[in-house]
Design an enzyme around this catalytic site. Sequence first.
Site, PDB file in Angstrom:
ATOM      1  CB  THR A 131      23.662  28.448  24.153  1.00  0.00           C
ATOM      2  OG1 THR A 131      23.443  28.972  25.462  1.00  0.00           O
ATOM      3  CG2 THR A 131      24.926  27.595  24.177  1.00  0.00           C
ATOM      4  CG  ASP A 133      22.837  30.523  28.849  1.00  0.00           C
ATOM      5  OD1 ASP A 133      22.928  31.743  29.053  1.00  0.00           O
ATOM      6  OD2 ASP A 133      21.753  29.916  28.812  1.00  0.00           O
ATOM      7  CD  GLU A 229      19.862  34.307  34.097  1.00  0.00           C
ATOM      8  OE1 GLU A 229      18.997  35.063  33.663  1.00  0.00           O
ATOM      9  OE2 GLU A 229      20.144  33.214  33.567  1.00  0.00           O
TER      10      GLU A 229
END
Length: 353
Positions: A131, A133, A229
């Site tokens: 990922t 993230d 985000e």
Amino acid sequence: MKKRIGILTSGGDCPGLNCVIRAAVSHAIRTYDWEVVGIPYATQGLLERKTVPLSIHGWDLRGIDPLLNIGGTILGTINKGDTLAHTDEILASYKALGLDALIAIGGDGSLNIIHQLAVLGNWNLVAIPKTIDHDVAFTERSIGFDTAVNTIVDAINRLIFTAASHDRVMIIEVMGRSAGHLALYSGIAGGADVILIPEVCYTIQGICNHLTELRDRWQKKFAIIVVAEGISVCSEDADNPSTCTTTKCGQGQYIAEQIANCSNHLIDTRVSVLGHIQRGGIPSALDRLTATMFGKVAVDLIAQNQYNQMLAWQNDKVVTFPIQDVIDHNPSLVNPHGDLVQTARSLGIYIGE
């Protein structure tokens, strides 16, 4: 005993997935003489009972192995759809395809779904975290994160010259969902002046005060703001200062609009939303190394009949954790009081309240 193992990639793509496939296939065939098949498009491939034969010679080009430097995944992947609505068909596919074990490479969401299927179907599953993230619990490295950070830093390196030339505030919006790792790592490495992450609330006034200080005290007429985000804006209500609200999509544009007129000096802003650029590109050396180690160890776990485990990188080696324990601790967020946040603040970066 000769085994037939499957490999699938699930969730969003990222650099380094093909490196895992390469290492797992090579080790399984050279060391154990096993058969390895790829499952195209993750659970969709299982549902349709499709396989792709994988061989250590299948991707050679005059002795050149391209999988080390190809981004994305040669098996394809999906990150949408209602997989659990087809549970019975997918469960039956594992046995129908003659699989003895399955290596699943995915992020926190996709690994959760595949683990549920594995438990229901009594599959032999080994999971590998990937990922950009960096929000999978227990692992210091997740495949794709290092390359994504390098991509963002490269973008900052390019934007900073334009910002300086025009006395502008450049706002770079990055991915990360509810985790701020991408913004924090790339912001520090790229020399940002402001880093906004979901784990730390900020105020518009706080940003404005910092920009004013940069200009008046340090004579810096431009600035770089990295926005993650899911950022949360702190209430500027004196009666309730601790309330934070998550802003919706378009965080970069929101920040630009809010700070444009926050001082006596007109602030010229530009917003760059990097979007899926962060997912693409050639995997970095660190992602290649991590992916290769994960692919090799995943095959060894299957040889040892150790299943329902996720690989993790800790203290320069690969370790394992029960997949359910990882799921119970996901997502892994930035520590608001950790060393990286404190380092950013010590460098004069505004990172919230």
